[in-house]
Design an enzyme around this catalytic site. Structure first.
Site, mmCIF file in Angstrom:
data_model
loop_
_atom_site.group_PDB
_atom_site.id
_atom_site.type_symbol
_atom_site.label_atom_id
_atom_site.label_comp_id
_atom_site.label_asym_id
_atom_site.label_seq_id
_atom_site.Cartn_x
_atom_site.Cartn_y
_atom_site.Cartn_z
ATOM 1 N N GLU A 21 -19.156 13.071 -115.838
ATOM 2 C CA GLU A 21 -18.014 13.102 -114.918
ATOM 3 C C GLU A 21 -18.495 13.004 -113.469
ATOM 4 O O GLU A 21 -19.685 13.078 -113.175
ATOM 5 C CB GLU A 21 -17.222 14.406 -115.087
ATOM 6 C CG GLU A 21 -16.027 14.315 -116.020
ATOM 7 C CD GLU A 21 -14.855 13.568 -115.400
ATOM 8 O OE1 GLU A 21 -15.023 12.978 -114.305
ATOM 9 O OE2 GLU A 21 -13.779 13.553 -116.012
ATOM 10 N N ASN A 150 -6.765 15.391 -112.524
ATOM 11 C CA ASN A 150 -7.574 14.171 -112.558
ATOM 12 C C ASN A 150 -6.999 13.123 -111.621
ATOM 13 O O ASN A 150 -5.974 13.336 -110.970
ATOM 14 C CB ASN A 150 -7.634 13.609 -113.986
ATOM 15 C CG ASN A 150 -8.831 14.123 -114.772
ATOM 16 O OD1 ASN A 150 -9.958 14.136 -114.267
ATOM 17 N ND2 ASN A 150 -8.605 14.568 -116.000
ATOM 18 N N ASP A 201 -7.574 9.657 -116.683
ATOM 19 C CA ASP A 201 -8.684 10.504 -116.227
ATOM 20 C C ASP A 201 -9.014 10.156 -114.774
ATOM 21 O O ASP A 201 -8.123 9.934 -113.973
ATOM 22 C CB ASP A 201 -9.882 10.347 -117.172
ATOM 23 C CG ASP A 201 -10.746 11.600 -117.236
ATOM 24 O OD1 ASP A 201 -11.167 12.083 -116.173
ATOM 25 O OD2 ASP A 201 -11.006 12.095 -118.347
#
Length: 294
Positions: A21, A150, A201
Site C-alpha cells: 500500500e 481510501n 481502493d
C-alpha cells in the site's frame, strides 16, 4: 462496465507483500517507496539502478511523504513520525486519534502542504475510522464513521478532493480552499460504484485531472474523468490491486501495489502475483506529489 485493457506492463518488484500500500515517488532521489502494512515494512527501490532495500518498521505504516531532501513524513497506527532518510531514525511528530484498535490507511498531501489521511479498525470494523486533515501539527477531523478510507487524491489546482469509504463504494468529491486543503462545502457523490464488483481502493489524480483508481478484488486500475465518467480499465496481474503512484523522471509511469491479505493457500495458488508491485506499462501525464509542510 467499461472494456478491460490487457496488461502490457511488467513486475516492478517481485516481493509478495501481505498488504502492499501507500506507494510514493521522490523525484529528487529517483526512489519509489511503498509499505507492507501488515508486514511492518517500508520498501524502497531506486529506479535507475534497481537497488532495493527493505526497512523493518516498529509499527503499521501506510503513508509516506517528502518533507525535504533529508526527511520524510510517515503515518502509522502509532501516529505521525518524521523519518531521517539517511539513518532511518524516527521521531514522533504528533497523533491522529486516541483509538488503540485503529490504524492509518490511505493518505495524500495536498498542494498546500497539508495532509489528508484516513484511519480504520484493524479488522475493518464498520464505522470505526475517520478522515483527518493535518496542517503542520494541527489535526482536524473531516469525516467520521468511516469503515475503510481510501481513494484520497486532489485535483491539480487543489480545489477538489476525492475520497471513498470502500465498504460503501461511492467515490465522493468535495470543493476545497486551495490555500489550506480544507473543505468549503458538503461532499457529493462523484461516481457510485456500489453496484459493481470489487472495492474502490487507492487513487491518484494526474495533471489533466483524471483519477486513476486501483480496484481491489478486480485486478485493475480504473480511470475516471473529472466529471465522474468511468473511461477505462487497465488489467493488473494480481486480483487485490491496492494503490497507484506516478513514477519516473517525468512522472509518466504508473506503479501499482497489491496484496495477498486474507487469501488462503488455494486462493494464493490461483493468484501467483498477489502482493507484487507492478509498472502498468503505459505512458501517463502524471505529476509529482507535493511535500508535507511541517
Amino acid at each position: 462496465m467499461v472494456e478491460t485493457i490487457a496488461f502490457s506492463g511488467s513486475i516492478f518488484c517481485d516481493a509478495a507483500l501481505q498488504l502492499g500500500e501507500g506507494p510514493a515517488f521522490d523525484p529528487a532521489t529517483g526512489i519509489a517507496w511503498w509499505h507492507n502494512i501488515k508486514g511492518k515494512e517500508l520498501h524502497e527501490l531506486h529506479l535507475e539502478s534497481g537497488a532495493k532495500r527493505v526497512h523493518a518498521m516498529p509499527f503499521l505504516s501506510s503513508v509516506i511523504a517528502v518533507i525535504d531532501p533529508e526527511r520524510q513524513l510517515i503515518v502509522s497506527d502509532d501516529g505521525l513520525f518524521v523519518r531521517e532518510i539517511k539513518s532511518g531514525t524516527l521521531t514522533k511528530f504528533g497523533a491522529l486519534e486516541d483509538k488503540p484498535g485503529n490504524r492509518s490507511n490511505d493518505g495524500r498531501v495536498h498542494v498546500s502542504g497539508s495532509l489528508w489521511v484516513g484511519t480504520m479498525g484493524r479488522t475493518a470494523e464498520k464505522g470505526a475510522g475517520a478522515i483527518y486533515h493535518v496542517a503542520g501539527s494541527t489535526v482536524t477531523k473531516l469525516y467520521d464513521g468511516v469503515s475503510i478510507p481510501n481513494s484520497i487524491c486532489f485535483s491539480p489546482d487543489g480545489k477538489t478532493a476525492y475520497f471513498v469509504d470502500s465498504m460503501v463504494n461511492r467515490i465522493m468529491r468535495v470543493d476545497l480552499d486551495p490555500a489550506t486543503g480544507l473543505p468549503t462545502g458538503d461532499a457529493t457523490v462523484f461516481s457510485d460504484q456500489s453496484g459493481n464488483p470489487g472495492d474502490v481502493d487507492g487513487s491518484v489524480c494526474d495533471a489533466d485531472g483524471l483519477i486513476w483508481n486501483a480496484r481491489w478484488g478486480q485486478g485493475a486500475v480504473d480511470v475516471y474523468s473529472p466529471d465522474g465518467t468511468w473511461l477505462k480499465r487497465y488489467a493488473v496481474p494480481a486480483s487485490q490491486s491496492s494503490c497507484p503512484a506516478f513514477i519516473g523522471a517525468k512522472a509518466d509511469r504508473l506503479m501499482v501495489t497489491s496484496a495477498w491479505a486474507d487469501m488462503d493457500d488455494e486462493a494464493r495458488a490461483a493468484d501467483p502475483h498477489a502482493g507484487k508491485t507492478f509498472d502498468l506499462g503505459i505512458i501517463v501525464n502524471g505529476r509529482f506529489e507535493p511535500a508535507f509542510v511541517l
